[in-house]
Scaffold this active site. Structure first.
Site, PDB file in Angstrom:
ATOM      1  CE1 TYR A   1      -3.079   2.769   0.645  1.00 18.79           C
ATOM      2  CE2 TYR A   1      -3.788   2.183   2.849  1.00 18.79           C
ATOM      3  CZ  TYR A   1      -4.045   2.760   1.936  1.00 18.79           C
ATOM      4  OH  TYR A   1      -5.029   3.708   1.785  1.00 18.79           O
TER       5      TYR A   1
ATOM      6  CE1 TYR B   1      -2.467   6.637   6.376  1.00 20.90           C
ATOM      7  CE2 TYR B   1      -3.393   5.380   4.501  1.00 20.90           C
ATOM      8  CZ  TYR B   1      -3.786   6.101   5.647  1.00 20.90           C
ATOM      9  OH  TYR B   1      -4.919   6.259   5.813  1.00 20.90           O
TER      10      TYR B   1
ATOM     11  NE  ARG C   1      -7.229   0.938  -2.138  1.00 21.58           N
ATOM     12  CZ  ARG C   1      -8.374   1.413  -1.195  1.00 21.58           C
ATOM     13  NH1 ARG C   1      -7.967   1.407   0.190  1.00 21.58           N
ATOM     14  NH2 ARG C   1      -9.472   1.465  -1.663  1.00 21.58           N
TER      15      ARG C   1
END
Ligand code: ADP
Ligand code: SF4
Length: 677
Positions: free
Chosen positions: A169, A174, A222
């Site tokens: 991810y 993040y 993602r």
């Protein structure tokens, strides 16, 4: 009716890496407000989506290590064997219906404050967390090695728990996306500088995950197809990255950089709005692509597939509003689809630290606790029920009562059904909210035992004369004209000649011109939306709020910044942190909430969006002022009982209808950790 050949492409099995998806319906990772805290609740809810035909059902963001702890938000976690067992329950529930389970391994990096674990957060450089006065620790080579080990351990646990698709991810700000960022990543070693270096960590995670679990699990990435903003990862760099490592994962789950646009509410974004930014990726990577777009129309889904934009139809909200969307399309039951209205209430409650709920689907989150099924209710009931008021509460109650077998009469004073939903959906940006009414009217039309009488205002005498076994009052609430609300516990007296209006007046067509002051002490969507209506009709609008920003509560639905931008662009003057003290027809007296200092704002009309008064006079006429009448089975539901959001009205109607006549109304189970003796 069977499957429409036009839509059969949606039901083709698709192979991604070592796994085969039963169809193209893919529930992408989405927050639930359940996470690690409510494992049984979560498993039942995800299992319900699989039962409804979703070919893949994913977790929410799932922390891979205690250095990524998003308290107070209820994230999922894969930190240890206990987490593994809890998430295995979810994977089992999904597998029980032939679907595949996906897990989104997540590390928040500098974004999180680790309030529960109290471990220092880590980042590509030391940066402040999203909200707390905490900065992350800059990662050195040892930290990078440790991080890769944690990721691997979590992936192995995910595989052992039964998951079929495992995510890497690198987006949404993040940890892995910090490394991709040109401005955050200051490293001078092989992890910083050129794009190839900045994406090294991402690449290593993809390769390590594949070699550790790729024999049985597919690896998904993602990624924001439009980059992360010029200063971090430009659109061109995002393209370059996909060109360089597009072949590595088995599936690209494409998103965009702006999370609140990605899950954009229907006030600001329409179905399929990401298409322009992701369409290029499929040809470039040669790998299957999934993405979202609040898809509820099978024709749009088919078009996205046939035109080569997507291989899989990603959905979070459409799967929340209707867990049975795929089955209904498969069976050609289009009129039974409960279409998402794009209100983002589902997201709001994760943000509020509580389990998900949905405006359209009152059973969402209640699958385990109350044993509610979105498509099945107990049947075989008999008796007559009079439901008064055909707003969201009354429509939902009549629909469920009808399905249960009651003979139902639904009456409304208005000429159209829908109550507040019909009225509000005519306001700027709220058109899709009419789906709350339309879905229920479509269901009622199939129920010969439910009769709808519009233009019928009932009195207490008529209700008694009607003689139904049970009466449900869904008579709603009306906006107060006296300023009472959160910031004003004492009514304000306005001179009789002053033009003081409520949202109900505006929705009835009484839209004032000239200088209008709209005072918002409700602080959700209605104040800003009415201010926009006034401005669009030519008024000079001053919006005053007791909150620090316009429509403050809509920060939870991801709409606050768009709300304020839209108002400013419409030329609306916004005054924050002020309460209304008086209005004489020419000017309003305002008080600063901090200093109490008074200010004056000229206006020839005042619109008050403060709070509502339940329409419960009829109820008390029927039950007596003491609140009870022996033998009477009279219930209030929806806003008439408790003014709240539309989701609460639908839920209230649903619960009352589902439980009517039960000896013991469903006692809710409690999902919690229990001490073993
Ligand atoms: P909720 O959100 O609780 O469903 P709404 O305000 O949307 O409430 O709907 C309330 C509905 O009740 C309105 O459509 C209104 O016309 C209707 N209503 C209120 N009082 C009566 C009454 N005495 N007889 C019939 N209908 C009524
Ligand atoms: Fe759609 Fe609103 Fe339900 Fe979320 S809460 S799924 S946005 S209808």
């Amino acid at each position: 009716m069977g499957i429409n050949p036009r839509h059969s492409v949606l039901f083709e099995p698709i192979k991604i890496g070592p796994v085969t998806l039963p169809n193209r319906f893919y529930q992408v990772p989405h927050c639930t407000g359940m996470g690690h805290a409510l494992p049984r609740t979560l498993a039942a809810m995800r299992g319900m989506k699989a039962e409804g035909g979703w070919g893949v059902v994913c977790t929410e963001y799932c922390s891979l290590h205690p250095t990524s702890d998003d308290q107070p938000f209820p994230f999922a976690s894969m930190w240890d064997d206990g987490d593994m067992a809890n998430l295995a329950a979810m994977a089992d529930a999904v597998h029980a219906h032939g679907a595949l389970a996906g897990i989104e391994l997540w590390h928040g990096g500098s974004y999180v404050a680790n309030l529960a674990s109290r471990q220092p957060s880590i980042g590509v450089r030391s940066m402040p967390s999203r909200e707390d006065p905490v900065q992350s620790r800059r990662m050195d080579k040892a930290d990078l090695r440790a991080f890769r080990t944690w990721h691997l351990a979590a992936a192995q646990r995910a595989k052992a728990a039964g998951f079929d698709i495992i995510y890497v991810y690198p987006s949404h700000g993040y940890l892995v996306s910090e490394f991709l960022s040109r401005s955050l990543n200051e490293r001078t070693d092989e992890y910083g500088g050129s794009l190839v270096n900045r994406m090294r960590l991402f690449r290593e995670l993809l390769e390590a995950t594949r070699s550790a679990v790729g024999d049985r699990c597919a690896v998904a990435a993602r990624f924001a197809a439009n980059g992360h903003g010029e200063e971090h990862l430009s659109v061109e760099e995002a393209r370059d990255l996909l060109g360089l490592i597009g072949h590595l994962p088995d599936l690209w789950d494409l998103v965009i950089d702006d999370y609140y646009e990605e899950m954009g509410s229907s006030r600001f974004y329409s179905e399929g709005h990401l298409e322009g930014r992701i369409a290029y990726a499929r040809a470039l990577t040669g790998k299957p692509v999934v993405s979202v777009g609040r898809f509820t129309s099978p024709d749009t889904m088919v078009r996205q597939i046939k035109s080569g934009v997507l291989d899989l139809i990603g959905a979070a909200r459409p799967s929340i509003a209707d867990p049975f969307l795929p089955k209904k399309i498969r069976e050609g039951r289009y009129e039974d689809i409960r279409e998402c209205i794009g209100c983002n209430i589902c997201y709001a409650y994760n943000y509020r630290g509580s389990a998900i709920r949905c405006t359209q689907n009152p059973t969402m989150g209640e699958e385990w606790r109350r044993g509610w099924h979105p498509e099945r209710v107990p049947t075989g009931a008999s008796g007559t029920v009079l439901v008064i008021g055909a707003g969201p509460a009354g429509l939902e109650a009549a629909h469920i009562l009808g399905k249960r077998g009651y003979t139902v009469t639904l009456a409304d004073a208005a000429k159209e059904a829908g109550g507040r939903v019909s009225r509000e959906s005519r306001l700027p940006g709220l058109r899709e909210w009419s789906r709350v009414r339309d879905y229920r009217l479509q269901q009622l039309a199939k129920l010969p035992n439910v009769s709808l009488y519009l233009d019928n205002r009932l009195t207490a005498a008529q209700v008694r004369e009607f003689g139904a076994d049970d009466v449900m009052l869904a008579t709603g609430a009306r906006w107060r004209r006296n300023g009472l609300g959160r910031s004003c516990p004492v009514p304000i007296e306005f001179p009789a000649e002053a033009l003081v209006l409520t949202p109900d007046d505006l929705m009835d067509g009484r839209v004032p011109a000239g200088a209008v002051l709209l005072y918002d002490d409700d602080n959700y969507y209605l104040g800003p939306v009415l201010a926009l209506l006034l401005a669009r009709q030519g008024a000079r609008v001053c919006y005053v709020t007791s909150a620090p920003r316009a429509g403050e509560w809509s920060k939870y639905t991801g709409e606050q910044d768009r709300t304020q931008r839209q108002m400013l662009e419409a030329g609306i003057l916004i005054r924050c942190n002020e309460t209304l003290a008086a209005f004489d027809g020419h000017a309003a007296a305002l008080h600063c909430i901090y200093t109490g200092n008074a200010a004056v704002q000229a206006a020839s009309a005042l619109v008050l969006v403060t709070s509502r008064e339940p329409n419960d006079a009829l109820y008390y006429e029927l039950v007596g002022s003491a609140g009870v009448e022996s033998g009477a089975r009279i219930l209030r539901i929806g806003d008439c009982l408790q003014p709240s959001i539309i989701a609460a009205a639908v839920y209230s109607g649903h619960k009352a209808a589902r439980e009517l006549g039960s000896i013991a109304p469903s006692a809710a189970l409690r999902d919690r950790v229990q001490i073993q003796k």
